[in-house]
Structure formats: structure tokens, C-alpha cells
Write a protein that holds these residues in place. Structure first.
Motif, mmCIF file in Angstrom:
data_model
loop_
_atom_site.group_PDB
_atom_site.id
_atom_site.type_symbol
_atom_site.label_atom_id
_atom_site.label_comp_id
_atom_site.label_asym_id
_atom_site.label_seq_id
_atom_site.Cartn_x
_atom_site.Cartn_y
_atom_site.Cartn_z
ATOM 1 N N ARG A 46 0.558 -1.551 0.159
ATOM 2 C CA ARG A 46 -0.078 -0.259 0.100
ATOM 3 C C ARG A 46 0.591 0.712 0.129
ATOM 4 O O ARG A 46 0.577 2.335 0.199
ATOM 5 N N LEU A 47 2.379 0.824 0.091
ATOM 6 C CA LEU A 47 3.026 1.808 -0.164
ATOM 7 C C LEU A 47 3.398 2.833 -1.530
ATOM 8 O O LEU A 47 3.779 1.752 -2.039
ATOM 9 N N ARG A 48 3.343 4.087 -2.307
ATOM 10 C CA ARG A 48 3.663 4.100 -3.182
ATOM 11 C C ARG A 48 4.342 5.691 -3.281
ATOM 12 O O ARG A 48 4.432 6.125 -2.030
ATOM 13 N N THR A 49 4.803 5.922 -4.399
ATOM 14 C CA THR A 49 6.003 7.102 -4.017
ATOM 15 C C THR A 49 4.144 7.985 -5.233
ATOM 16 O O THR A 49 3.729 8.272 -5.774
ATOM 17 N N LEU A 79 3.621 18.373 3.095
ATOM 18 C CA LEU A 79 2.404 19.940 1.892
ATOM 19 C C LEU A 79 2.963 19.981 0.533
ATOM 20 O O LEU A 79 2.093 19.715 -0.064
ATOM 21 N N ASP A 80 4.072 19.833 0.412
ATOM 22 C CA ASP A 80 4.796 19.967 -0.739
ATOM 23 C C ASP A 80 4.123 18.530 -1.683
ATOM 24 O O ASP A 80 4.030 18.799 -2.785
ATOM 25 N N ALA A 81 4.474 17.410 -0.759
ATOM 26 C CA ALA A 81 4.187 16.659 -1.951
ATOM 27 C C ALA A 81 2.636 16.592 -2.082
ATOM 28 O O ALA A 81 2.000 16.223 -3.375
ATOM 29 N N ALA A 82 1.497 16.653 -1.342
ATOM 30 C CA ALA A 82 0.074 16.274 -1.288
ATOM 31 C C ALA A 82 0.268 17.445 -2.210
ATOM 32 O O ALA A 82 -1.101 17.492 -3.136
ATOM 33 N N ALA A 83 0.542 19.053 -2.586
ATOM 34 C CA ALA A 83 0.593 20.611 -2.840
ATOM 35 C C ALA A 83 0.941 19.113 -4.895
ATOM 36 O O ALA A 83 0.126 19.574 -6.032
ATOM 37 N N ARG A 84 1.875 18.248 -4.170
ATOM 38 C CA ARG A 84 2.082 17.282 -6.313
ATOM 39 C C ARG A 84 1.294 16.880 -6.224
ATOM 40 O O ARG A 84 0.690 17.055 -7.786
ATOM 41 N N SER A 154 2.387 11.453 4.619
ATOM 42 C CA SER A 154 2.971 11.625 5.942
ATOM 43 C C SER A 154 4.637 11.382 5.624
ATOM 44 O O SER A 154 5.004 11.029 4.907
ATOM 45 N N GLN A 155 5.721 11.531 6.453
ATOM 46 C CA GLN A 155 6.260 10.994 6.795
ATOM 47 C C GLN A 155 6.633 9.193 6.265
ATOM 48 O O GLN A 155 5.884 8.311 6.649
ATOM 49 N N GLY A 156 7.990 8.997 5.562
ATOM 50 C CA GLY A 156 7.781 7.615 5.480
ATOM 51 C C GLY A 156 8.341 6.676 7.183
ATOM 52 O O GLY A 156 7.336 5.356 7.044
ATOM 53 N N PHE A 157 8.155 7.225 8.075
ATOM 54 C CA PHE A 157 8.403 5.694 9.603
ATOM 55 C C PHE A 157 6.863 6.550 9.589
ATOM 56 O O PHE A 157 6.567 5.298 10.619
ATOM 57 N N HIS A 158 6.307 6.844 9.754
ATOM 58 C CA HIS A 158 4.244 7.167 10.223
ATOM 59 C C HIS A 158 3.691 6.850 9.091
ATOM 60 O O HIS A 158 2.599 5.991 9.909
ATOM 61 N N ILE A 159 3.961 6.727 7.924
ATOM 62 C CA ILE A 159 2.503 5.844 6.742
ATOM 63 C C ILE A 159 2.240 4.615 6.967
ATOM 64 O O ILE A 159 1.644 4.516 7.621
ATOM 65 N N ARG A 160 3.475 3.893 7.328
ATOM 66 C CA ARG A 160 2.490 2.393 7.237
ATOM 67 C C ARG A 160 1.274 2.083 8.749
ATOM 68 O O ARG A 160 0.706 2.082 8.152
ATOM 69 N N CYS A 166 -6.277 3.691 8.882
ATOM 70 C CA CYS A 166 -7.145 4.057 8.486
ATOM 71 C C CYS A 166 -8.095 2.926 7.943
ATOM 72 O O CYS A 166 -9.031 2.792 7.127
ATOM 73 N N ASP A 167 -7.109 2.431 7.493
ATOM 74 C CA ASP A 167 -8.545 0.908 6.791
ATOM 75 C C ASP A 167 -8.409 0.272 8.498
ATOM 76 O O ASP A 167 -9.822 -0.474 8.317
ATOM 77 N N ALA A 168 -8.583 0.842 9.372
ATOM 78 C CA ALA A 168 -9.284 -0.045 10.603
ATOM 79 C C ALA A 168 -10.919 1.018 10.700
ATOM 80 O O ALA A 168 -11.936 0.590 11.469
ATOM 81 N N ALA A 169 -10.472 1.860 10.042
ATOM 82 C CA ALA A 169 -10.917 3.190 10.408
ATOM 83 C C ALA A 169 -12.235 2.696 9.234
ATOM 84 O O ALA A 169 -12.987 3.220 9.193
ATOM 85 N N GLY A 170 -12.421 2.469 8.343
ATOM 86 C CA GLY A 170 -13.224 1.687 6.768
ATOM 87 C C GLY A 170 -12.399 2.867 5.692
ATOM 88 O O GLY A 170 -13.621 2.612 4.888
ATOM 89 N N ILE A 171 -11.036 3.207 5.799
ATOM 90 C CA ILE A 171 -10.826 3.591 4.776
ATOM 91 C C ILE A 171 -9.919 3.234 3.760
ATOM 92 O O ILE A 171 -7.954 3.146 4.308
ATOM 93 N N ASP A 172 -10.261 2.619 2.581
ATOM 94 C CA ASP A 172 -9.804 2.496 1.631
ATOM 95 C C ASP A 172 -8.483 3.000 0.846
ATOM 96 O O ASP A 172 -8.383 4.589 0.650
ATOM 97 N N SER A 173 -6.912 2.579 1.993
ATOM 98 C CA SER A 173 -5.945 3.798 1.066
ATOM 99 C C SER A 173 -4.985 3.267 0.647
ATOM 100 O O SER A 173 -4.384 2.403 1.027
ATOM 101 N N TYR A 174 -4.151 4.533 -0.030
ATOM 102 C CA TYR A 174 -3.084 4.191 0.219
ATOM 103 C C TYR A 174 -1.568 5.356 0.727
ATOM 104 O O TYR A 174 -2.418 6.264 0.628
ATOM 105 N N GLY A 175 -0.728 4.962 0.787
ATOM 106 C CA GLY A 175 0.137 5.698 1.808
ATOM 107 C C GLY A 175 1.530 6.720 0.674
ATOM 108 O O GLY A 175 2.345 5.346 -0.213
ATOM 109 N N VAL A 176 1.945 7.718 0.969
ATOM 110 C CA VAL A 176 2.842 8.038 0.373
ATOM 111 C C VAL A 176 3.694 9.143 0.987
ATOM 112 O O VAL A 176 3.701 10.141 1.712
ATOM 113 N N GLY A 177 5.230 7.556 1.522
ATOM 114 C CA GLY A 177 5.942 8.377 2.683
ATOM 115 C C GLY A 177 6.527 9.199 1.699
ATOM 116 O O GLY A 177 7.267 9.160 1.031
ATOM 117 N N VAL A 178 6.942 10.641 3.023
ATOM 118 C CA VAL A 178 7.553 11.714 2.044
ATOM 119 C C VAL A 178 9.080 11.610 2.700
ATOM 120 O O VAL A 178 9.519 10.796 3.514
#
Length: 228
Positions: A46-49, A79-84, A154-160, A166-178
Motif C-alpha cells: 500500500r506504499l507508493r510514490t 504539504l509539498d508532496a500533497a500539492a504535487r 506523511s513521512q516514511g516512518f509514520h505512513i504505515r 485508516c484501514d481499521a477505520a474503514g478507509i481504503d487507502s494508499y500511502g505516500v511516504g515523504v
């Protein structure tokens, strides 16, 4: 007190006692690492760029502290990654979630100002002022803002941990680790995650209510309805 003797713990003298001590230490180490191992297992691929993350309507950016009212360097990188992601059409709306528990500390509005300064329209940014920790942010994204699928930043050390919760909360998600340089803050964050993983397991199992839930908000739906 003067004259009080300090008794140092004595190591076992027998081989059987030493063996039990080693087994106990190893068991404690294994138990301490189990939550972190769980995070790696449940997040899988689930981790991508920013370049290859699947498209989603919503991107969620987690707060990471302010310096003199401005995003900290680590938060600025998120935020830079999110803007991108927004400018490349990977997400349509950005939900910024952070701490605004007191008047003189407002992460979400600082995040919004940073994003608008980097070309993201204000109408496409939604603020969650009660994202006091990762679990609260994930639950509120689902229950309050109606997010079912998202790209998390989020940062790589936190994104997992973010993806797992979020998966436990019911959100289908992918993570971008900065990516960030491995400085003292990075190592601190990585070390902290070992301990935070234990709380994450408890959150995923028991699913407590956030510190503040409140009524449903329609900011995400309105933002998605706004012409790009």
C-alpha cells in the motif's frame, strides 16, 4: 540518604537461571516488535510514490508540528508532496488534519495557508481541526467527512501506521511516504513509531471514539463539487 547501600541486581549464577534470563529478554524483545511487524504485514503493497500512487478523490495530510506558527520542515515536506499530488491530478481535494486544541496553535489553518501559497485553490482544501492523533484523524475522515478512499501523505516512518489505522477505520487507502534526511528528528520519529505501533494495535482492535467527534461536515463533498 547518607550511608544507605544501593543493592545492584545480581545475575543468575547457574546456567539454568542464565538461560531463563536470556529467554525472558528475548521474549520481551519479540513482544515489543510484534506491533511493528503487524504494521508491515497489514500495509503490504500500500506504499507508493507521488508518481505511481493510484488516483483518489481525496488526499489526507497529517499534521507534524508548527515552528513559530508556520509548518515545521517535516510538515512542509508533506504539504509539498500533497500539492504535487493535486497539481498532477492524483487527488481532487486535500483534507488537512491536525491539532487546534488551543487558540495559539492552529495546524490546519497553517497547512491551508501553505498549500494555497503553493497554488492549491482554497476551495479544494478542507480542514479538520480535531486531528489530535493518527487514529482520531482517520476516524474523523471516515465518520465526519465521509471519506471512503484516500491517498495518505506523511513521512516514511509514520505512513504505515497511518495506512493501517485508516484501514481499521474503514478507509481504503494508499500511502505516500515523504523522504527526509536522516537527522536527529528522523531517528526520533522512527524510534517513536516502535512504541506508537503498540497503541495502533489497541486502536485497531478496540476502535475507541476520537477525543472529539462532533457532527458530520460536508466540506469534502462541497470541495469535490467545486469546478477545478
Amino acid at each position: 540518604m547518607p550511608g544507605m547501600k544501593i543493592h545492584r541486581p545480581r545475575l543468575p549464577r547457574t546456567r539454568a537461571g542464565q538461560r531463563r534470563l536470556v529467554q525472558t529478554v528475548m521474549s520481551v524483545c519479540v513482544l515489543a516488535l510484534l506491533p511493528a511487524t503487524w504494521l508491515f504485514v497489514v500495509t503490504g503493497d500500500r506504499l507508493r510514490t507521488t508518481a505511481d500512487v493510484p488516483r483518489a478523490e481525496v488526499g489526507v495530510v497529517f499534521g507534524a508540528g508548527l515552528w513559530d506558527g508556520e509548518p515545521s520542515p517535516y510538515l512542509a515536506h508533506r504539504l509539498d508532496a500533497a500539492a504535487r499530488l493535486y497539481h498532477e491530478g492524483r487527488v481532487e481535494v486535500l483534507l488537512v488534519t491536525g491539532d487546534n486544541s488551543r487558540e495559539d496553535y492552529d495546524e490546519p489553518d497553517a497547512m491551508r495557508a501553505y498549500l494555497t501559497g503553493h497554488g492549491v485553490p482554497a476551495a479544494r482544501i478542507v480542514t479538520d481541526y480535531a486531528g489530535f492523533d493518527t487514529w482520531d484523524s482517520c476516524v474523523r475522515a471516515k465518520k465526519i467527512f465521509g471519506v471512503d478512499r484516500a491517498v495518505l501523505v506523511s513521512q516514511g516512518f509514520h505512513i504505515r501506521r497511518a495506512v493501517a489505522l485508516c484501514d481499521a477505520a474503514g478507509i481504503d487507502s494508499y500511502g505516500v511516504g515523504v523522504d527526509d534526511k536522516h537527522d536527529v528528528t528522523w531517528y526520533y520519529g522512527g524510534t517513536r513509531e516502535v512504541f506508537a505501533a503498540g497503541k495502533a494495535v489497541l486502536d485497531a482492535v478496540f476502535r475507541p471514539d476520537p477525543r472529539f467527534l462532533g457532527p458530520k461536515e460536508h466540506g469534502v463533498a462541497r470541495a469535490l463539487a467545486t469546478p477545478r
